[in-house]
Design a protein around this motif. Sequence first.
Motif, PDB file in Angstrom:
ATOM      1  N   ILE A 126       0.817  -1.217   0.000  1.00  0.00           N
ATOM      2  CA  ILE A 126       0.000   0.000   0.000  1.00  0.00           C
ATOM      3  C   ILE A 126       0.849   1.265   0.000  1.00  0.00           C
ATOM      4  N   CYS A 127       1.937   1.249   0.751  1.00  0.00           N
ATOM      5  CA  CYS A 127       2.756   2.460   0.879  1.00  0.00           C
ATOM      6  C   CYS A 127       3.846   2.565  -0.189  1.00  0.00           C
ATOM      7  N   LYS A 128       4.296   1.412  -0.735  1.00  0.00           N
ATOM      8  CA  LYS A 128       5.325   1.412  -1.776  1.00  0.00           C
ATOM      9  C   LYS A 128       4.928   0.458  -2.910  1.00  0.00           C
ATOM     10  N   THR A 219      -1.128   1.420  11.702  1.00  0.00           N
ATOM     11  CA  THR A 219      -1.404   2.855  11.837  1.00  0.00           C
ATOM     12  C   THR A 219      -0.894   3.611  10.617  1.00  0.00           C
ATOM     13  N   VAL A 220       0.347   3.308  10.205  1.00  0.00           N
ATOM     14  CA  VAL A 220       0.911   3.942   9.003  1.00  0.00           C
ATOM     15  C   VAL A 220       0.080   3.598   7.775  1.00  0.00           C
ATOM     16  N   ILE A 221      -0.319   2.335   7.680  1.00  0.00           N
ATOM     17  CA  ILE A 221      -1.112   1.905   6.520  1.00  0.00           C
ATOM     18  C   ILE A 221      -2.454   2.610   6.494  1.00  0.00           C
ATOM     19  N   LEU A 222      -3.129   2.680   7.644  1.00  0.00           N
ATOM     20  CA  LEU A 222      -4.450   3.319   7.699  1.00  0.00           C
ATOM     21  C   LEU A 222      -4.369   4.810   7.357  1.00  0.00           C
ATOM     22  N   ILE A 223      -3.300   5.477   7.791  1.00  0.00           N
ATOM     23  CA  ILE A 223      -3.112   6.890   7.431  1.00  0.00           C
ATOM     24  C   ILE A 223      -2.918   7.023   5.927  1.00  0.00           C
ATOM     25  N   THR A 224      -2.132   6.127   5.347  1.00  0.00           N
ATOM     26  CA  THR A 224      -1.914   6.152   3.899  1.00  0.00           C
ATOM     27  C   THR A 224      -3.204   5.901   3.138  1.00  0.00           C
ATOM     28  N   VAL A 225      -3.983   4.923   3.593  1.00  0.00           N
ATOM     29  CA  VAL A 225      -5.248   4.595   2.935  1.00  0.00           C
ATOM     30  C   VAL A 225      -6.226   5.748   3.041  1.00  0.00           C
ATOM     31  N   ALA A 236      -7.938  -2.407  -0.391  1.00  0.00           N
ATOM     32  CA  ALA A 236      -6.931  -2.339   0.680  1.00  0.00           C
ATOM     33  C   ALA A 236      -7.608  -2.219   2.034  1.00  0.00           C
ATOM     34  N   ARG A 237      -8.671  -1.417   2.120  1.00  0.00           N
ATOM     35  CA  ARG A 237      -9.382  -1.264   3.391  1.00  0.00           C
ATOM     36  C   ARG A 237     -10.011  -2.581   3.826  1.00  0.00           C
ATOM     37  N   SER A 238     -10.582  -3.310   2.873  1.00  0.00           N
ATOM     38  CA  SER A 238     -11.198  -4.595   3.196  1.00  0.00           C
ATOM     39  C   SER A 238     -10.171  -5.592   3.696  1.00  0.00           C
ATOM     40  N   THR A 239      -9.013  -5.650   3.018  1.00  0.00           N
ATOM     41  CA  THR A 239      -7.940  -6.554   3.436  1.00  0.00           C
ATOM     42  C   THR A 239      -7.411  -6.171   4.810  1.00  0.00           C
ATOM     43  N   LEU A 240      -7.252  -4.863   5.052  1.00  0.00           N
ATOM     44  CA  LEU A 240      -6.743  -4.407   6.339  1.00  0.00           C
ATOM     45  C   LEU A 240      -7.706  -4.756   7.469  1.00  0.00           C
TER      46      LEU A 240
END
Length: 324
Positions: A126-128, A219-225, A236-240
Amino acid sequence: MNETNHSRVTEFVLLGLSSSQELQPFLFLIFSLLYLAILLGNFLIILTVTSDSRLHTPMYFLLANLSFIDICVASFATPKMIADFLVEHKTISFDACLAQIFFVHLFTGSEMVILVSMAYDRYVAICKPLHYMTIMSRRVCIILVLISWCVGFIHTTSQLAFTVNLPFCGPNQVDSFFCDLPLVTKLACIDIYVVSLLIVADSGFLSLSSFLLLVVSYTVILITVRNRSCASMAKARSTLTAHITVVTLFFGPCIFIYVWPFSGYSVDKVLAVFYTIFTPILNPVIYTLRNKEMKAAMAKLKSRYLKSGQVSAVLRNILFLETK
């Protein structure tokens, strides 16, 4: 003291989930069905991932390894628990008790690292995203799985070292359905205050450090999403959501048992059932119901192996061979 040394405990009595004889057949049926569901659900995930080339990605490779570990977590003690429902005296030898302690910490320690690896995989994806396949190569995925088993082995070896040389010469009743380390050490004939601190420090460090890594990663992933409100982020939100749910269900009971000092035996017993039985059965449900790719692959697998009339033809052949 000499008499005590000669009366070393050779077996432990498992008090199980309930002392009620009337409940034993009911519990036998319920947990037999749950264990069967664990095996079928997790084997189905492994079979689906390995048979569908579209799922030959790092995320599903780690998911298949998580399913394998879940089978191991459910199998180190559940079959004996189910068998014990049919007998009045539930005993386990000293060596078998140590083996259960070894395997529970091996598998749960490995699962913690696998969950951290899955969080790292989602972070990179998600971030890279442009560097995803380079960073999460096949070699890296295999190394992550090997690291998970190495950490589990080191963790369980250190835990077992606290127990194997303890003198057990008196009480031998373990108030659980398997030999859990905190309960077994309480039966030692010496003051186990220091040993208990070492056990809590060891398990607490692994559990809390893994959990904190997961919290930071998600936390980093959710901020990115959140900052990317495009339609591609819905997947991505569903997978998270699935990953975070699994992490909470697994780490909650583990941290409560080994870090929280005020839990009673009855609470520990319920939590032990939760992370050894309910978490392994919930993982397949969570990852399949919220994942369109897994559901599509399972539908394809079903159409391949369960074609119309194929099952009935197999049954007819079996019946023909039996009557022949």
